[in-house]
Each structure stands twice: as structure tokens, then as C-alpha cells.
Design a protein around this motif. Structure first.
Motif, PDB file in Angstrom:
ATOM      1  N   MET A   1     -24.089 -22.586   6.436  1.00 63.48           N
ATOM      2  CA  MET A   1     -24.499 -21.441   5.618  1.00 63.48           C
ATOM      3  C   MET A   1     -25.777 -21.713   4.830  1.00 63.48           C
ATOM      4  O   MET A   1     -25.913 -21.299   3.691  1.00 63.48           O
ATOM      5  CB  MET A   1     -23.366 -21.002   4.699  1.00 63.48           C
ATOM      6  N   LEU A   2     -26.710 -22.424   5.421  1.00 61.75           N
ATOM      7  CA  LEU A   2     -28.012 -22.593   4.796  1.00 61.75           C
ATOM      8  C   LEU A   2     -28.714 -21.245   4.797  1.00 61.75           C
ATOM      9  O   LEU A   2     -28.468 -20.411   5.661  1.00 61.75           O
ATOM     10  CB  LEU A   2     -28.838 -23.635   5.559  1.00 61.75           C
ATOM     11  N   PRO A   3     -29.590 -21.000   3.828  1.00 62.67           N
ATOM     12  CA  PRO A   3     -30.222 -19.680   3.725  1.00 62.67           C
ATOM     13  C   PRO A   3     -31.041 -19.341   4.969  1.00 62.67           C
ATOM     14  O   PRO A   3     -31.746 -20.184   5.506  1.00 62.67           O
ATOM     15  CB  PRO A   3     -31.110 -19.793   2.488  1.00 62.67           C
ATOM     16  N   LYS A   4     -30.925 -18.103   5.397  1.00 64.03           N
ATOM     17  CA  LYS A   4     -31.644 -17.617   6.571  1.00 64.03           C
ATOM     18  C   LYS A   4     -32.633 -16.545   6.140  1.00 64.03           C
ATOM     19  O   LYS A   4     -32.388 -15.813   5.192  1.00 64.03           O
ATOM     20  CB  LYS A   4     -30.661 -17.014   7.568  1.00 64.03           C
TER      21      LYS A   4
ATOM     22  N   VAL B   1     -40.558 -20.711   5.385  1.00 66.44           N
ATOM     23  CA  VAL B   1     -39.552 -19.649   5.473  1.00 66.44           C
ATOM     24  C   VAL B   1     -38.524 -20.069   6.518  1.00 66.44           C
ATOM     25  O   VAL B   1     -38.892 -20.501   7.617  1.00 66.44           O
ATOM     26  CB  VAL B   1     -40.208 -18.307   5.885  1.00 66.44           C
ATOM     27  N   SER B   2     -37.252 -19.956   6.177  1.00 71.05           N
ATOM     28  CA  SER B   2     -36.205 -20.277   7.150  1.00 71.05           C
ATOM     29  C   SER B   2     -36.030 -19.099   8.106  1.00 71.05           C
ATOM     30  O   SER B   2     -36.139 -17.943   7.709  1.00 71.05           O
ATOM     31  CB  SER B   2     -34.889 -20.593   6.441  1.00 71.05           C
ATOM     32  N   SER B   3     -35.761 -19.412   9.366  1.00 73.99           N
ATOM     33  CA  SER B   3     -35.624 -18.377  10.383  1.00 73.99           C
ATOM     34  C   SER B   3     -34.247 -17.712  10.319  1.00 73.99           C
ATOM     35  O   SER B   3     -33.345 -18.175   9.619  1.00 73.99           O
ATOM     36  CB  SER B   3     -35.849 -18.966  11.774  1.00 73.99           C
ATOM     37  N   ALA B   4     -34.090 -16.646  11.088  1.00 68.77           N
ATOM     38  CA  ALA B   4     -32.817 -15.932  11.135  1.00 68.77           C
ATOM     39  C   ALA B   4     -31.743 -16.727  11.873  1.00 68.77           C
ATOM     40  O   ALA B   4     -30.561 -16.586  11.604  1.00 68.77           O
ATOM     41  CB  ALA B   4     -33.002 -14.569  11.794  1.00 68.77           C
ATOM     42  N   LYS B   5     -32.161 -17.587  12.805  1.00 69.62           N
ATOM     43  CA  LYS B   5     -31.212 -18.388  13.577  1.00 69.62           C
ATOM     44  C   LYS B   5     -31.455 -19.869  13.319  1.00 69.62           C
ATOM     45  O   LYS B   5     -32.583 -20.296  13.143  1.00 69.62           O
ATOM     46  CB  LYS B   5     -31.372 -18.116  15.067  1.00 69.62           C
ATOM     47  N   SER B   6     -30.357 -20.645  13.349  1.00 71.87           N
ATOM     48  CA  SER B   6     -30.473 -22.092  13.200  1.00 71.87           C
ATOM     49  C   SER B   6     -30.858 -22.719  14.526  1.00 71.87           C
ATOM     50  O   SER B   6     -30.782 -22.081  15.571  1.00 71.87           O
ATOM     51  CB  SER B   6     -29.144 -22.687  12.728  1.00 71.87           C
ATOM     52  N   GLN B   7     -31.258 -23.975  14.468  1.00 73.59           N
ATOM     53  CA  GLN B   7     -31.560 -24.722  15.682  1.00 73.59           C
ATOM     54  C   GLN B   7     -30.333 -24.724  16.584  1.00 73.59           C
ATOM     55  O   GLN B   7     -29.223 -24.953  16.121  1.00 73.59           O
ATOM     56  CB  GLN B   7     -31.972 -26.164  15.325  1.00 73.59           C
ATOM     57  N   GLN B   8     -30.517 -24.461  17.855  1.00 73.44           N
ATOM     58  CA  GLN B   8     -29.405 -24.388  18.794  1.00 73.44           C
ATOM     59  C   GLN B   8     -28.628 -25.702  18.808  1.00 73.44           C
ATOM     60  O   GLN B   8     -29.201 -26.780  18.832  1.00 73.44           O
ATOM     61  CB  GLN B   8     -29.930 -24.082  20.192  1.00 73.44           C
TER      62      GLN B   8
END
Length: 167
Positions: free
Chosen positions: A50-53, A37-44
Motif C-alpha cells: 500500500m505504498l502511495p500511488k 512521482v509514484s506511478s499508478a502500478k507497482s513494479q510487476q
């Protein structure tokens, strides 16, 4: 099924099979199969693209776990892509109802629908080339690899051309 929430772009890289090892400070325990599952935030510090969150992406199998000092390397094999659905939760393990998980072979088309709705698409269409050029010039190699691995070859070719010429 157990689900592991992972930051982007790593979740997509696992889904497309280009990231075959997930490093953790803890052992996977008895879990051998899980939903990515992708997280709500991307890696800092990474460009978002715009990859799915907060989205279920794929099921994977842990072939083996190796350890080096305090780091565990989970060696992964993607078993199937799933029909994307929203998942809310923090980084780490979640439990997901198996009835929500459906195999999806047309996942790329579904993921594109998460990027931008039709109203926004129609408004930016006249500026798409210019916006793509800006986005491509800002994209780091990590995301370019996601594009290449996902089959979005045209975008990857644009990125390669821009970076070869130093734009």
C-alpha cells in the motif's frame, strides 16, 4: 517543474534516499532537478504494501549522469520531500505546475493517510496484528528496506524476526 513518474517501490526508495541512482535508457537532457512521482502500478512481481500511488513524493537533483553502454545512471540527491498530492500521468516525464509543489517535513504522517482511511482502519483494528503478520511474511527484502529507510522501525523489526525464524 519536470516530474518523472517511477514505479513503486523505487519511487519511495528514491524519496527516502536509499536508491541514489536511477537507471534509464535515455539521458536526462537539460533536466537537473525534478519531482519524483509514484506511478499508478507497482513494479510487476513485487508486493504492494500500500505504498502511495500516483503521488508526488520528493524533489531531487541529478548530480551527474554516467553511461555504461546503452544505460544511463542518474546520480541523485533528494533536495526536499513535498506535501503529497495526486498526479495523473504515464511513466516518463510530465510537467507539473510549481504552485502545486510545497515542501513537507511531516511527510510520513501524510503518507500514512494515503494508506487507509479512518473507517477502514477502525474495521481492521481488531485484526491488525494478524493482518500485519501475514503481510510481513509475504514481504520481499525490497519492501523491508523501504520500511527500514522510512523510519517505520517497528514494522521492520517484525519483518526481520519473521524472516530470521523462517516463517
Amino acid at each position: 517543474m519536470k516530474a518523472l513518474v517511477i514505479r513503486q517501490p523505487y519511487a519511495s526508495q528514491i524519496m527516502f534516499g536509499s536508491k541514489k541512482i536511477e537507471y534509464r535508457s535515455w539521458h536526462s537532457g537539460k533536466v537537473t532537478d525534478f519531482l519524483v512521482v509514484s506511478s499508478a502500478k507497482s513494479q510487476q512481481g513485487t508486493f504492494d504494501l500500500m505504498l502511495p500511488k500516483r503521488t508526488a513524493l520528493a524533489t531531487v537533483h541529478i548530480d551527474r549522469v554516467s553511461q555504461d553502454d546503452d544505460i544511463y545512471a542518474w546520480h541523485l540527491t533528494v533536495t526536499s520531500w513535498v506535501k503529497p498530492f495526486l498526479v495523473k500521468g504515464k511513466l516518463g516525464w510530465l510537467s507539473i505546475d510549481d504552485r502545486l509543489i510545497h515542501q513537507n517535513t511531516a511527510v510520513l504522517a501524510d503518507l500514512k493517510s494515503y494508506r487507509c482511511d479512518k473507517i477502514v482502519s477502525s474495521r481492521i483494528e481488531p485484526f491488525e496484528k494478524e493482518l500485519s503478520a501475514i503481510a510481513m511474511s509475504q514481504m520481499p527484502k525490497t519492501y523491508a528496506k523501504v520500511l527500514a529507510d522510512s523510519g517505520l522501525d517497528e514494522l521492520y523489526k517484525v519483518w526481520q524476526a519473521r524472516h530470521q525464524h523462517g516463517y
